[in-house]
Design a protein around this motif. Sequence first.
Motif, short mmCIF file in Angstrom:
data_model
loop_
_atom_site.label_atom_id
_atom_site.label_comp_id
_atom_site.label_asym_id
_atom_site.label_seq_id
_atom_site.Cartn_x
_atom_site.Cartn_y
_atom_site.Cartn_z
N GLY A 1 -9.69 8.64 -0.13
CA GLY A 1 -9.40 8.73 -1.56
C GLY A 1 -7.98 9.18 -1.85
O GLY A 1 -7.72 9.88 -2.84
N THR A 2 -7.04 8.77 -1.00
CA THR A 2 -5.63 9.17 -1.15
C THR A 2 -4.82 8.00 -1.68
O THR A 2 -4.88 6.89 -1.14
N THR A 3 -4.05 8.25 -2.72
CA THR A 3 -3.23 7.20 -3.35
C THR A 3 -1.76 7.40 -3.00
O THR A 3 -1.19 8.46 -3.30
N PRO A 4 -1.11 6.43 -2.37
CA PRO A 4 0.33 6.53 -2.10
C PRO A 4 1.14 6.12 -3.33
O PRO A 4 0.80 5.13 -4.00
N VAL A 5 2.15 6.86 -3.65
CA VAL A 5 3.06 6.54 -4.75
C VAL A 5 4.46 6.39 -4.15
O VAL A 5 5.05 7.37 -3.69
N ILE A 6 4.98 5.18 -4.16
CA ILE A 6 6.26 4.88 -3.51
C ILE A 6 7.33 4.71 -4.58
O ILE A 6 7.32 3.73 -5.32
N GLU A 7 8.22 5.67 -4.68
CA GLU A 7 9.30 5.64 -5.66
C GLU A 7 10.63 5.47 -4.95
O GLU A 7 11.52 6.33 -5.02
N LEU A 8 10.76 4.36 -4.23
CA LEU A 8 11.96 4.09 -3.45
C LEU A 8 12.63 2.83 -3.97
O LEU A 8 11.96 1.83 -4.24
N GLY A 9 13.93 2.88 -4.09
CA GLY A 9 14.67 1.70 -4.52
C GLY A 9 14.76 0.68 -3.40
O GLY A 9 14.82 1.03 -2.22
N ARG A 10 14.77 -0.59 -3.78
CA ARG A 10 14.86 -1.64 -2.77
C ARG A 10 16.21 -1.66 -2.05
O ARG A 10 16.33 -2.23 -0.98
N ASP A 11 17.20 -1.03 -2.66
CA ASP A 11 18.53 -1.06 -2.07
C ASP A 11 18.80 0.13 -1.15
O ASP A 11 19.89 0.28 -0.60
N VAL A 12 17.80 1.03 -0.99
CA VAL A 12 17.99 2.20 -0.12
C VAL A 12 17.85 1.77 1.33
O VAL A 12 16.79 1.30 1.75
N ARG A 13 18.92 1.94 2.09
CA ARG A 13 18.92 1.57 3.50
C ARG A 13 19.35 2.79 4.31
O ARG A 13 20.22 3.56 3.89
N VAL A 14 18.73 2.98 5.46
CA VAL A 14 19.04 4.14 6.31
C VAL A 14 19.22 3.67 7.75
O VAL A 14 18.81 2.56 8.12
N PHE A 15 19.82 4.53 8.56
CA PHE A 15 20.01 4.25 9.98
C PHE A 15 18.87 4.88 10.77
O PHE A 15 18.72 6.10 10.80
N ALA A 16 18.06 4.02 11.40
CA ALA A 16 16.93 4.50 12.21
C ALA A 16 16.36 3.33 12.99
O ALA A 16 16.76 2.18 12.80
N ASP A 17 15.44 3.65 13.90
CA ASP A 17 14.67 2.61 14.58
C ASP A 17 13.46 2.31 13.70
O ASP A 17 12.68 3.21 13.37
N ALA A 18 13.30 1.06 13.30
CA ALA A 18 12.27 0.71 12.32
C ALA A 18 10.86 1.06 12.81
O ALA A 18 10.06 1.62 12.05
N LYS A 19 10.54 0.77 14.08
CA LYS A 19 9.20 1.05 14.59
C LYS A 19 8.94 2.55 14.67
O LYS A 19 7.86 3.03 14.30
N TRP A 20 9.94 3.30 15.15
CA TRP A 20 9.76 4.75 15.27
C TRP A 20 9.63 5.37 13.88
O TRP A 20 8.82 6.27 13.68
N LEU A 21 10.43 4.89 12.94
CA LEU A 21 10.37 5.44 11.58
C LEU A 21 9.02 5.12 10.94
O LEU A 21 8.44 5.97 10.25
N ALA A 22 8.50 3.90 11.17
CA ALA A 22 7.19 3.54 10.63
C ALA A 22 6.11 4.44 11.21
O ALA A 22 5.17 4.86 10.50
N PHE A 23 6.22 4.77 12.50
CA PHE A 23 5.24 5.67 13.12
C PHE A 23 5.32 7.05 12.48
O PHE A 23 4.29 7.67 12.20
N ILE A 24 6.54 7.54 12.24
CA ILE A 24 6.72 8.86 11.63
C ILE A 24 6.08 8.89 10.24
O ILE A 24 5.34 9.82 9.90
N VAL A 25 6.37 7.87 9.43
CA VAL A 25 5.79 7.80 8.08
C VAL A 25 4.27 7.73 8.17
O VAL A 25 3.55 8.38 7.39
N GLY A 26 3.76 6.95 9.12
CA GLY A 26 2.31 6.85 9.29
C GLY A 26 1.67 8.18 9.62
O GLY A 26 0.59 8.52 9.11
N GLN A 27 2.32 8.96 10.49
CA GLN A 27 1.78 10.29 10.83
C GLN A 27 1.76 11.20 9.62
O GLN A 27 0.80 11.95 9.40
N LEU A 28 2.80 11.14 8.80
CA LEU A 28 2.88 12.01 7.63
C LEU A 28 1.81 11.65 6.59
O LEU A 28 1.15 12.53 6.03
N VAL A 29 1.64 10.35 6.34
CA VAL A 29 0.70 9.94 5.30
C VAL A 29 -0.75 10.16 5.75
O VAL A 29 -1.60 10.58 4.96
#
Length: 356
Positions: A215-243
């Motif tokens: 019953g958890t709702t994600p609210v994503i308030e990120l601009g499409r133009d926001v770009r960061v330096f990271a490894d995409a797979k590792w960053l996705a794993f980090i976000v997954g762990q947090l959520v």
Amino acid sequence: MDKGIWCEAMSLGRYLRDRAVACVLLVICAFGVAGMFMVLGDGVQAAVLGACFVVACGAVVFAYDFARRRRFYDELVRFTDDLENAYYASSLLEEPEFLEGCLTFEALEATGKAAADDVAAHKQQAEAYRDYIELWIHEIKTPIAAAGLMAANLHGSEATKLKGELDRIEGYVEQALYYARSTSLARDFAIREVPLESVVRGAVKKHARFLIEQGTTPVIELGRDVRVFADAKWLAFIVGQLVTNAAKYGATQVRFSTRTEGEGTPAARTVLEVADDGPGIPAADVPRVFERGFTGQNGRMLGSSTGMGLYLVSELCTKMDLGVGLASEEGSGTRVLITFPHDRRRLDTTLFLSKA
């Protein structure tokens, strides 16, 4: 060796007490020389002069011996205190000239070589074990994927539960894979400029079934133009762990937002904030949330917590030179902040962590 023990052990008084027999013999020799001068009829002055000469010679010998011993042991203590691995000390020390020092030096060399060989063997074993774990993880993904395909054709509440359990198995397997990679010295990731919103949405979508169950709702308030330096797979794993962490502990909403700090300066950075409205973390547990295996009060109440999620978040952020911090108040939710430096050559997380 403790510094206080060292200073006491090599004080001049201790040195002389250790050579008390030699000192007594020196005094006897001095009196003996003085006696011979008296017997030979050379007078009191000659006897005193002879005795003083013997004592002076002995003092010079003792002073020279004390100085070279103190120099060697001083360097030995300094190197063993300063070096992370004390068994390297023998390679930095000069071999002393006195017997005890030579024996000590040879013992250090032998101990250092044995320790280095032992460390190398353990590293080799660890590498082999990690390679096996990674291979096993890749192999186990095949039957998991096959089970998922079979479950896709099933319907009903039991089928939904089965699909959820398969997702959990896949999540734990993925966690094990990233743990194995986090302990490797190899840089098996690539830092590139990636769209942050796309990575976050992909991670949330991957865990959509679990979020719906909780019953958890994600609210994503990120601009499409926001770009960061990271490894995409590792960053996705980090976000997954947090959520999933937020959902696991009862959050009804997880909000993703960004801000820019220090714009126009060499320390400019983008900060991703992941905030939930969960129960929060007790103040006593907050300093330890990134420790390996630490579950805290909330984890013990839940019963199924491994204490590895936030640990892996911290480890992977460190590997990618990202800053990570956490702020939480019991009953008021939790905020996790990840900072992405705009200039990959600099990373000053002190200001960021103090703000968190």
